[in-house]
Write a protein that holds these residues in place. Structure first.
Motif, PDB file in Angstrom:
ATOM      1  N   ALA A  95       5.895   2.306  -7.478  1.00 15.74           N
ATOM      2  CA  ALA A  95       4.701   1.525  -7.810  1.00 15.74           C
ATOM      3  C   ALA A  95       5.060   0.132  -8.302  1.00 15.74           C
ATOM      4  O   ALA A  95       4.452  -0.865  -7.894  1.00 15.74           O
ATOM      5  CB  ALA A  95       3.869   2.263  -8.859  1.00 15.74           C
ATOM      6  N   ASN A  96       6.068   0.040  -9.172  1.00 17.31           N
ATOM      7  CA  ASN A  96       6.446  -1.267  -9.705  1.00 17.31           C
ATOM      8  C   ASN A  96       7.195  -2.107  -8.674  1.00 17.31           C
ATOM      9  O   ASN A  96       7.177  -3.335  -8.752  1.00 17.31           O
ATOM     10  CB  ASN A  96       7.287  -1.105 -10.972  1.00 17.31           C
ATOM     11  N   VAL A  97       7.832  -1.460  -7.711  1.00 15.23           N
ATOM     12  CA  VAL A  97       8.409  -2.211  -6.591  1.00 15.23           C
ATOM     13  C   VAL A  97       7.282  -2.840  -5.770  1.00 15.23           C
ATOM     14  O   VAL A  97       7.386  -3.981  -5.308  1.00 15.23           O
ATOM     15  CB  VAL A  97       9.285  -1.305  -5.704  1.00 15.23           C
ATOM     16  N   GLY A  98       6.198  -2.073  -5.617  1.00 14.01           N
ATOM     17  CA  GLY A  98       5.030  -2.620  -4.949  1.00 14.01           C
ATOM     18  C   GLY A  98       4.464  -3.818  -5.697  1.00 14.01           C
ATOM     19  O   GLY A  98       4.040  -4.806  -5.082  1.00 14.01           O
ATOM     20  N   LYS A  99       4.463  -3.759  -7.019  1.00 13.03           N
ATOM     21  CA  LYS A  99       4.001  -4.903  -7.805  1.00 13.03           C
ATOM     22  C   LYS A  99       4.934  -6.091  -7.657  1.00 13.03           C
ATOM     23  O   LYS A  99       4.486  -7.250  -7.653  1.00 13.03           O
ATOM     24  CB  LYS A  99       3.869  -4.498  -9.274  1.00 13.03           C
ATOM     25  N   ALA A 100       6.233  -5.833  -7.517  1.00  9.26           N
ATOM     26  CA  ALA A 100       7.174  -6.924  -7.275  1.00  9.26           C
ATOM     27  C   ALA A 100       6.907  -7.579  -5.922  1.00  9.26           C
ATOM     28  O   ALA A 100       6.967  -8.810  -5.787  1.00  9.26           O
ATOM     29  CB  ALA A 100       8.611  -6.405  -7.341  1.00  9.26           C
ATOM     30  N   MET A 101       6.602  -6.762  -4.910  1.00  5.29           N
ATOM     31  CA  MET A 101       6.245  -7.329  -3.608  1.00  5.29           C
ATOM     32  C   MET A 101       4.953  -8.144  -3.712  1.00  5.29           C
ATOM     33  O   MET A 101       4.830  -9.225  -3.113  1.00  5.29           O
ATOM     34  CB  MET A 101       6.094  -6.206  -2.571  1.00  5.29           C
ATOM     35  N   ALA A 102       3.985  -7.636  -4.477  1.00  2.00           N
ATOM     36  CA  ALA A 102       2.736  -8.371  -4.667  1.00  2.00           C
ATOM     37  C   ALA A 102       2.986  -9.689  -5.387  1.00  2.00           C
ATOM     38  O   ALA A 102       2.374 -10.717  -5.060  1.00  2.00           O
ATOM     39  CB  ALA A 102       1.742  -7.521  -5.458  1.00  2.00           C
ATOM     40  N   LEU A 103       3.910  -9.674  -6.362  1.00  4.54           N
ATOM     41  CA  LEU A 103       4.257 -10.912  -7.052  1.00  4.54           C
ATOM     42  C   LEU A 103       4.881 -11.914  -6.086  1.00  4.54           C
ATOM     43  O   LEU A 103       4.597 -13.122  -6.160  1.00  4.54           O
ATOM     44  CB  LEU A 103       5.219 -10.619  -8.206  1.00  4.54           C
TER      45      LEU A 103
ATOM     46  N   ARG B   9       0.830  -1.205   0.000  1.00  2.00           N
ATOM     47  CA  ARG B   9       0.000   0.000   0.000  1.00  2.00           C
ATOM     48  C   ARG B   9       0.862   1.251   0.000  1.00  2.00           C
ATOM     49  O   ARG B   9       0.605   2.198  -0.764  1.00  2.00           O
ATOM     50  CB  ARG B   9      -0.901   0.012   1.224  1.00  2.00           C
ATOM     51  N   GLY B  10       1.904   1.266   0.833  1.00  2.00           N
ATOM     52  CA  GLY B  10       2.786   2.428   0.892  1.00  2.00           C
ATOM     53  C   GLY B  10       3.499   2.670  -0.420  1.00  2.00           C
ATOM     54  O   GLY B  10       3.649   3.817  -0.860  1.00  2.00           O
ATOM     55  N   ALA B  11       3.940   1.584  -1.089  1.00  2.00           N
ATOM     56  CA  ALA B  11       4.645   1.744  -2.360  1.00  2.00           C
ATOM     57  C   ALA B  11       3.725   2.264  -3.455  1.00  2.00           C
ATOM     58  O   ALA B  11       4.155   3.023  -4.336  1.00  2.00           O
ATOM     59  CB  ALA B  11       5.260   0.409  -2.784  1.00  2.00           C
ATOM     60  N   LEU B  12       2.468   1.880  -3.419  1.00  2.00           N
ATOM     61  CA  LEU B  12       1.536   2.272  -4.476  1.00  2.00           C
ATOM     62  C   LEU B  12       0.932   3.653  -4.252  1.00  2.00           C
ATOM     63  O   LEU B  12       0.536   4.321  -5.217  1.00  2.00           O
ATOM     64  CB  LEU B  12       0.411   1.240  -4.591  1.00  2.00           C
ATOM     65  N   THR B  13       0.858   4.112  -3.009  1.00  2.00           N
ATOM     66  CA  THR B  13       0.137   5.358  -2.712  1.00  2.00           C
ATOM     67  C   THR B  13       1.010   6.454  -2.126  1.00  2.00           C
ATOM     68  O   THR B  13       0.527   7.567  -1.924  1.00  2.00           O
ATOM     69  CB  THR B  13      -1.014   5.078  -1.723  1.00  2.00           C
TER      70      THR B  13
END
Length: 300
Positions: free
Chosen positions: A267-275, A255-259
């Motif tokens: 944002a894409n680091v957040g997607k990497a964490m989500a992956l 959430r912190g990476a995306l917002t």
């Protein structure tokens, strides 16, 4: 007659095809839902994890960022939170499920417990966080009552409710009823004849549970615990409502990476964490599926 005999199979075959087409048509809403809310988001996360800032080019930097200390710490806390809440939920929920399994199948106790479990297993998010804050928060009625009548301050050693121990307690609240739902069918699969056979051969109750029922229930119990782990690992809303500052677990880090408006380009680091979360949940659910197959072989 020969003409009629020759056309009859075609009519049956055509009817079967129509029924098959109708059955497939009925699954369209399900597959559309899965595609929109599962497959497409997963693809977006997977592609974004390998895409540079601004959507330019292929990169492994986002995955490399998963090795940063704060991200590893968040993953570690998420694993601990999920494991502890799954352990407590599996043990307490398993005991409750066993108590329910000994009641009459059509009795009031079983109906009430299973109905409440179905509701409470989905009771999360802001509502659950508020319930705990109103009960044992800093100004909760239990906290205030204990201070006024016994002099006990449950927050004397820190505001633990908003930290990892508090999250474990809150998560266990919905893990217990979920365990009842998923483990009760396995307990119902135990046949009375197995106990009778054990007793007729001179076996004791302890030997029945350690040599017959225990080994049969072990895959179902472990599979249910894995399901609880995945449930806690992917939970977000409850922690987000309860923890207002900081990001102690990986969903809040995402959430912190995306917002975040302070640190841009994450944002894409957040997607990497989500992956990374998707991979962990996929591994856990694969193990759960294997254990369920083993359970259904004996208790089905």
């Amino acid at each position: 007659m020969a003409e009629i005999a020759g056309t009859a199979p075609r009519r049956v075959s055509s009817g079967a095809r129509l029924r098959g087409a109708a059955s497939l048509l009925g699954t369209v809403p399900f597959f559309a839902y899965v595609t929109i809310f599962l497959i497409i988001p997963t693809l977006v996360v997977a592609i974004g994890a390998f895409t540079g800032d601004g959507g330019h080019g292929f990169t492994l930097d986002n995955l490399g960022a998963l090795g940063d200390a704060y991200i590893l710490a968040a993953f570690g806390r998420s694993v601990v939170l999920s494991a502890l809440s799954a352990l407590f939920g599996a043990v307490l929920g398993g005991l409750l499920a066993y108590a329910v399994s000994t009641a009459r199948p059509d009795g009031l106790l079983r109906r009430v417990v299973t109905a409440l479990s179905g509701v409470l297993a989905q009771f999360g998010g802001v509502t659950l966080a508020f319930a705990f804050l109103a009960t044992i928060g800093l100004s909760g009625f239990v906290t205030v009552w204990l201070q006024d009548h016994t002099g006990v301050n449950i927050f004397e050693n820190g505001v633990w409710l908003f930290e990892l121990p508090g999250l474990v307690l809150v998560y266990t609240y919905f893990q217990i009823p979920l365990m009842v739902i998923v483990f009760l069918p396995a307990l119902d699969g135990l046949r009375p004849q197995w106990r009778e056979a054990t007793e007729s051969l001179g076996g004791t109750t302890r030997e029945y549970w350690t040599r017959v029922a225990g080994p049969l229930l072990a895959p179902a119990f472990l599979g249910s615990a894995l399901l609880l782990f995945a449930n806690a690992f992917s939970a977000y809303a409850t922690a987000a409502a309860l923890v207002s500052q900081g990001s102690p677990i990986i969903p809040l880090q995402i959430r912190g990476a995306l917002t975040s408006e302070v640190v841009l380009g994450q944002a894409n680091v957040g997607k990497a964490m989500a992956l990374g979360m998707v991979v962990v949940v996929a591994i856990v659910m694969t193990l759960y599926s294997l254990l369920q197959k083993r359970t259904s072989k004996w208790l089905g």
